[in-house]
Design a protein around this motif. Structure first.
Motif: not given
Ligand code: NAD
Ligand code: ZN
Length: 359
Positions: A137-162
């Motif tokens: 939940s910390i650091g702003g990495k978000t994303g999903i997996n692709h058949q080629v590998g894990k976490n390959l599609v995503g973006s940096f996006y910061q939350p307003r709060a945790v």
């Protein structure tokens, strides 16, 4: 020259503690929207809905609840599409907050939905696993997996709060506590060695699965990840320290077909190998610092049938490897990491061999 102030460092707070729903209730009052999207892990929805829902429905007239299926498979294009369809069909606006309640899977998927729908909805993370509280939940990495590998599609996006509310942890399985433990041990190894003593005390007092006993360690871990990420927002240098043990772990997870070994188990074994490699290069770290936690893991690597040479070769083929160099995070001493680009395959092979001998 045109100066550009990037928004990747937007300030926000990580709330930690027990019974944080009144704080969350107060926090969401700032959103003018009459509705909110809540993306919740299926298990959490079933067991904790009565706990979180009143805090949100007191402010929002309408809550649109999307149930995130349990497990890594939810980080897929299919579930991402279902979630985007759901959110858009409810008629959201740019000001409609999206609240993610669940483990790292829910957080990564929901964060990516929040980052992409209408080019960004306000995101609030409510992590409900130890791993999510101290890591995902910390650091702003978000994303999903692709058949080629894990976490390959995503973006940096910061939350307003945790809101890392230990109250959710009352239902966490021992297996998931152990899974998160590896990341906490990692923070101890790379920055705060005294944390390992604190974990040992917690075990001795038989409070291993008690949220309240964990709170100081959760805070310290969240602070450590925050510090390291702040020192390096877009992962050019120091953030790589967070990969301590992970270069080995990714190979173990892959060799086990992503099913056989949990991430935490793989990271634990990986940290042992990294300590071995560190010592081979002149450090004198007592492996017992980590090995004393081994009984918690009940880990056997018997199913890893590849030889140390083959495992090293797999490391070299990792997508993140530059110029055929294996990039290891090693320790000068406990709490002092450095990045080591390896040419010497013998060093790596030997560290695999030493690790396999342990498990
Ligand atoms: P997870 O989200 O799958 O949760 C693990 C299990 O715990 C699930 O079965 C879930 O249903 C259950 N669960 C969740 N909350 C619970 C609760 N309070 N009580 C009982 N059960 C509960 O997995 P995770 O370990 O939390 O996160 C792993 C994911 O996080 C991976 O996809 C990984 O790639 C990602 N991750 C992301 C980052 C990042 O920086 N974004 C960092 C590390 C890991
Ligand atoms: Zn990890």
């Amino acid at each position: 020259l045109i100066p550009v102030q990037t928004s990747t460092q937007d300030k926000y707070n990580i709330h930690t503690g027990l019974q944080l729903m009144p704080e969350l209730e107060k926090f969401v009052e700032q959103f003018p929207s009459r509705s909110a999207i809540v993306m919740v892990d299926a298990f959490v929805l079933e067991h904790h809905r009565h706990y979180f829902e009143p805090a949100l429905s007191s402010h929002f007239k309408r809550l649109h609840v999307f149930e995130v299926p349990r497990g890594e498979k939810a980080k897929s294009f299919e579930v991402y599409k279902q979630a985007v369809d759901f959110v858009l069909e409810k008629g959201v606006e740019r000001s409609t907050p999206l609240i993610a309640i669940g483990g790292g899977v829910t957080g990564d998927l929901s964060g990516f939905v929040a980052a992409t729908v209408l080019r960004g909805l306000p995101l609030i993370h409510v992590p409900t696993t130890l791993l999510a509280m101290v890591d995902s939940s910390i650091g702003g990495k978000t994303g999903i997996n692709h058949q080629v590998g894990k976490n390959l599609v995503g973006s940096f996006y910061q939350p307003r709060a945790v809101f890392a509310d230990g109250t959710f942890l009352s239902t966490l399985s021992r297996k998931e506590w152990v899974n998160g433990l590896s990341e906490v041990l990692k923070y101890g190894m790379i920055r705060h060695p005294e944390m390992l003593d604190d974990i040992a005390l917690l075990l001795e007092s038989n409070r291993f699965t008690e949220a309240e006993a964990w709170l100081p360690l959760i805070r310290k871990s969240a602070q450590t990840k925050t510090d390291i990420v702040a020192e390096d927002v877009l992962e050019s240098g120091k953030r790589a320290f967070l990969n301590f043990g992970h270069t080995y772990a990714h190979v173990i997870e892959r060799e086990g077909g992503y099913q056989r070994y949990s991430h935490g188990e793989a990271v634990f074994a990986g940290m042992i190998a990294a300590v071995e490699a560190s010592n081979a290069l002149g450090a004198s770290i007592n492996p017992t610092n980590l090995l004393k936690f081994k009984p918690l893991y009940e880990l056997s690597l018997d199913e890893i049938t590849s030889s140390p040479a083959e495992l090293t070769e797999i490391m070299r083929k990792d997508k993140k490897v530059k110029d055929n160099q294996i990039r290891l995070i090693l320790l000068e001493k406990m709490g002092t990491p450095y990045i080591h680009e390896v040419n010497d395959t013998e060093l790596v092979e030997q560290s695999w061999q030493n690790m396999l001998n342990v498990f």
